[in-house]
Design a protein around this motif. Structure first.
Motif, PDB file in Angstrom:
ATOM      1  N   ARG A  46       0.857  -1.202   0.000  1.00  0.00           N
ATOM      2  CA  ARG A  46       0.000   0.000   0.000  1.00  0.00           C
ATOM      3  C   ARG A  46       0.887   1.244   0.000  1.00  0.00           C
ATOM      4  O   ARG A  46       1.932   1.259   0.680  1.00  0.00           O
ATOM      5  N   VAL A  47       0.479   2.254  -0.751  1.00  0.00           N
ATOM      6  CA  VAL A  47       1.204   3.532  -0.734  1.00  0.00           C
ATOM      7  C   VAL A  47       0.201   4.656  -0.533  1.00  0.00           C
ATOM      8  O   VAL A  47      -0.976   4.524  -0.895  1.00  0.00           O
ATOM      9  N   TRP A  48       0.682   5.748   0.045  1.00  0.00           N
ATOM     10  CA  TRP A  48      -0.171   6.912   0.311  1.00  0.00           C
ATOM     11  C   TRP A  48       0.378   8.125  -0.408  1.00  0.00           C
ATOM     12  O   TRP A  48       1.597   8.355  -0.415  1.00  0.00           O
ATOM     13  N   ASP A  49      -0.529   8.897  -1.023  1.00  0.00           N
ATOM     14  CA  ASP A  49      -0.068  10.104  -1.693  1.00  0.00           C
ATOM     15  C   ASP A  49      -0.135  11.290  -0.737  1.00  0.00           C
ATOM     16  O   ASP A  49      -0.542  11.147   0.430  1.00  0.00           O
ATOM     17  N   ILE A  50       0.268  12.433  -1.234  1.00  0.00           N
ATOM     18  CA  ILE A  50       0.424  13.605  -0.357  1.00  0.00           C
ATOM     19  C   ILE A  50      -0.912  14.105   0.202  1.00  0.00           C
ATOM     20  O   ILE A  50      -0.959  14.815   1.188  1.00  0.00           O
ATOM     21  N   ASN A  51      -1.999  13.674  -0.434  1.00  0.00           N
ATOM     22  CA  ASN A  51      -3.317  14.048   0.090  1.00  0.00           C
ATOM     23  C   ASN A  51      -3.861  13.007   1.063  1.00  0.00           C
ATOM     24  O   ASN A  51      -5.021  13.074   1.469  1.00  0.00           O
ATOM     25  N   GLY A  52      -3.020  12.008   1.369  1.00  0.00           N
ATOM     26  CA  GLY A  52      -3.428  10.980   2.327  1.00  0.00           C
ATOM     27  C   GLY A  52      -4.223   9.845   1.688  1.00  0.00           C
ATOM     28  O   GLY A  52      -4.691   8.948   2.390  1.00  0.00           O
ATOM     29  N   LYS A  53      -4.364   9.869   0.376  1.00  0.00           N
ATOM     30  CA  LYS A  53      -5.145   8.813  -0.265  1.00  0.00           C
ATOM     31  C   LYS A  53      -4.329   7.517  -0.364  1.00  0.00           C
ATOM     32  O   LYS A  53      -3.170   7.519  -0.778  1.00  0.00           O
ATOM     33  N   GLU A  54      -4.980   6.400   0.013  1.00  0.00           N
ATOM     34  CA  GLU A  54      -4.314   5.089  -0.009  1.00  0.00           C
ATOM     35  C   GLU A  54      -4.492   4.425  -1.373  1.00  0.00           C
ATOM     36  O   GLU A  54      -5.550   4.514  -1.989  1.00  0.00           O
ATOM     37  N   HIS A  55      -3.442   3.748  -1.834  1.00  0.00           N
ATOM     38  CA  HIS A  55      -3.511   2.997  -3.087  1.00  0.00           C
ATOM     39  C   HIS A  55      -2.938   1.599  -2.885  1.00  0.00           C
ATOM     40  O   HIS A  55      -1.962   1.428  -2.159  1.00  0.00           O
ATOM     41  N   LEU A  56      -3.512   0.637  -3.564  1.00  0.00           N
ATOM     42  CA  LEU A  56      -2.890  -0.682  -3.651  1.00  0.00           C
ATOM     43  C   LEU A  56      -1.977  -0.618  -4.874  1.00  0.00           C
ATOM     44  O   LEU A  56      -2.419  -0.287  -5.977  1.00  0.00           O
ATOM     45  N   ASP A  57      -0.713  -0.953  -4.681  1.00  0.00           N
ATOM     46  CA  ASP A  57       0.269  -0.824  -5.753  1.00  0.00           C
ATOM     47  C   ASP A  57       0.387  -2.141  -6.518  1.00  0.00           C
ATOM     48  O   ASP A  57       0.972  -3.098  -6.025  1.00  0.00           O
ATOM     49  N   ALA A  58      -0.128  -2.178  -7.727  1.00  0.00           N
ATOM     50  CA  ALA A  58      -0.017  -3.396  -8.561  1.00  0.00           C
ATOM     51  C   ALA A  58       1.077  -3.247  -9.605  1.00  0.00           C
ATOM     52  O   ALA A  58       1.103  -3.972 -10.604  1.00  0.00           O
TER      53      ALA A  58
END
Ligand SMILES: Cc1ncc(COP(=O)(O)O)c(C=O)c1O
Length: 460
Positions: A46-58
């Motif tokens: 999982r990674v988070w961007d500067i706005n705090g949004k979470e992403h699953l990194d595929a």
């Protein structure tokens, strides 16, 4: 410099990025209306961007690099300890982690014997090209110097590696290129050359390489440089029988087989190296991305003793390999790589890649049943492609804009997937998946569910 420009305030960072960063492989015009995306933290896959949004990194850090996932404290500690003790010495001396990692790495590569350190995939490939050329000068009167590469393969962004680049959209406007790099045909079964289509496509596609060798003259060809699976060109798994024949052809004409494992290396496909899926024995192997999972910059050009020994004579003062890579002497790279290798082994991430790769493949095949735009699903381990078409019968590629819209929809919904990007004209139509090798069944399902939903939203 005002205080604001050094602030961690998200909007200040975004503005500093917009004002000063020249991003890789990106059309900057878009940033006149959109914010550049800034990534700040990662844990697992999982990674988070500067706005705090979470992403699953595929996509393992965008470019298939972070094989062991984010936030590995043990790698950070290994690098910290090493660089505090001894951070750097130019590669004409040895260092402790470079020797130790070479020994551990070569245990995984029977038949290969020597490790030459550098920093990037491109650089490792350049080392291999220089070796081939010098062997030609030393032992073949400069004649056996041509390097064959394959349509759709990619070996880097430098001028020499682009001279061996089979992706025309990457190469456009950067020529002229270096002479004596010669292209051989691709081996994408789904897009088989009409005159070769048939049950034995793999063998016929390999024989096309032999035709090029005979046309050029076998005594002018020093090496054949191939990806085990064409990665950026579309995760193109080779057809049955291809590699056996390729190896046979190389042996027949005394041509060095250089396998570019920059993407497939270190477990990505479920074996340590992609070539090990196909039972072949290369003379030169280059690797980079997964070697230290992006925790430090490192690449390796690995050779057999037979290659190495050709530089060991003292026939004249120029006879050895007169090459240097300054940052090939950074000890953080091999220190990180040693710990990365331990993790891959102790957590059985190769086995996980193989098992989860099967699940990913099965899920994508299930999506193919549902979405007629999926023309061909392929992959090995946690590296897969789904080629999208406008029409299954004619195989007309789906418009690049629609493919990008599917990727964009996934991103909007918190799953980062990839696609062929500025590769083959008219064929930027393959969705690409390469999550960290720690992916669980739930992660894999989350990825394919995002694709399912995106395809429904974009294509109906
Ligand atoms: C197969 C292959 N070889 C070489 C390279 C170049 O590696 P680097 O970007 O580290 O120079 C890449 C990069 O994507 C690659 O995919």
């Amino acid at each position: 410099m005002d205080a604001r420009s050094l602030s961690n305030d998200p909007s200040a960072v975004v503005e500093a990025d917009r004002a000063h960063i020249w991003h890789h492989l990106v059309q900057h015009k878009q940033f006149e209306t959109l914010d550049p995306r800034i990534i700040v933290e990662g844990k697992g896959l999982r990674v988070w961007d500067i706005n705090g949004k979470e992403h699953l990194d595929a996509v393992s850090g965008g470019v298939w690099t972070v094989n062991v996932g984010y936030g590995r404290e043990s790698i950070a500690n290994a690098v910290r300890d090493q660089i505090l003790k001894m951070n750097f010495w130019g590669g004409s001396f040895g260092t402790v982690p470079s020797a130790q990692f070479a020994e551990r790495l070569l245990e995984k590569m029977p038949g290969l014997d020597r490790v030459y350190y550098a920093n990037s995939g491109s650089e490792a490939n350049e080392k291999a090209f220089k070796m081939v050329r010098q062997i030609s000068h030393k032992h073949h009167g400069g004649k056996k110097r041509k390097i064959l590469y394959r349509d759709r393969d990619y070996h880097g962004g430098t001028i020499a590696t682009m001279s061996a680049g089979g992706q025309q959209e990457r190469n456009a406007m950067y020529g002229p290129f270096v002479p004596d790099f010669v292209m051989v045909p691709h081996c994408s079964e789904y897009r088989a050359q009409p005159e070769l289509a048939g049950d034995n496509y793999g063998e016929l596609a390999a024989l096309e390489i032999e035709k090029v060798i005979l046309r050029e003259g076998p005594d002018t060809v020093g090496a054949l440089c191939l990806e085990p699976i064409t990665a950026g060109g579309g995760a193109l798994t080779p057809p049955k029988g291809y590699w056996e024949k390729v190896q046979e052809i190389c042996k027949k004409y005394d041509i060095l087989l250089h396998i570019d494992e920059v993407v497939c290396g270190m477990g990505r496909t479920g074996t340590w190296f992609g070539y090990q899926q196909y039972g072949i024995q290369p003379d030169i192997v280059t690797m980079a991305k997964g070697v230290a999972s992006g925790y430090a910059a490192i690449s390796c050009c690995v050779t057999t003793n037979a290659v190495f020994e050709q530089f060991k004579d003292e026939s004249d003062h120029l006879s050895y390999f007169r090459d240097i890579s300054t940052f090939g002497g950074c000890t953080g790279g091999p220190a990180a790589a040693l710990e990365n290798l331990r993790i891959l082994e102790d957590e059985d991430l190769l086995g996980n890649s193989a098992r989860m790769g099967e699940r990913l493949n099965a899920n994508l095949l299930a999506l193919q049943e549902k979405h007629k735009a999926i023309g061909w699903v392929r992959g090995k381990g946690l590296f897969a492609g789904a080629e999208l078409v406008a029409d299954r019968t004619t195989k007309e590629p789906l418009a690049e804009k629609l493919c990008a819209a599917i990727v964009g929809d996934c991103l909007k919904n918190g799953v980062v997937i990839g696609m062929t990007n500025r590769s083959i004209p008219g064929f930027n139509n393959t969705l690409l998946f390469a999550p960290p090798l720690i992916a669980t069944a739930a992660d894999v399902d989350e990825i394919t569910t995002a694709v399912d939903n995106a395809m429904t939203r974009v294509l109906g």
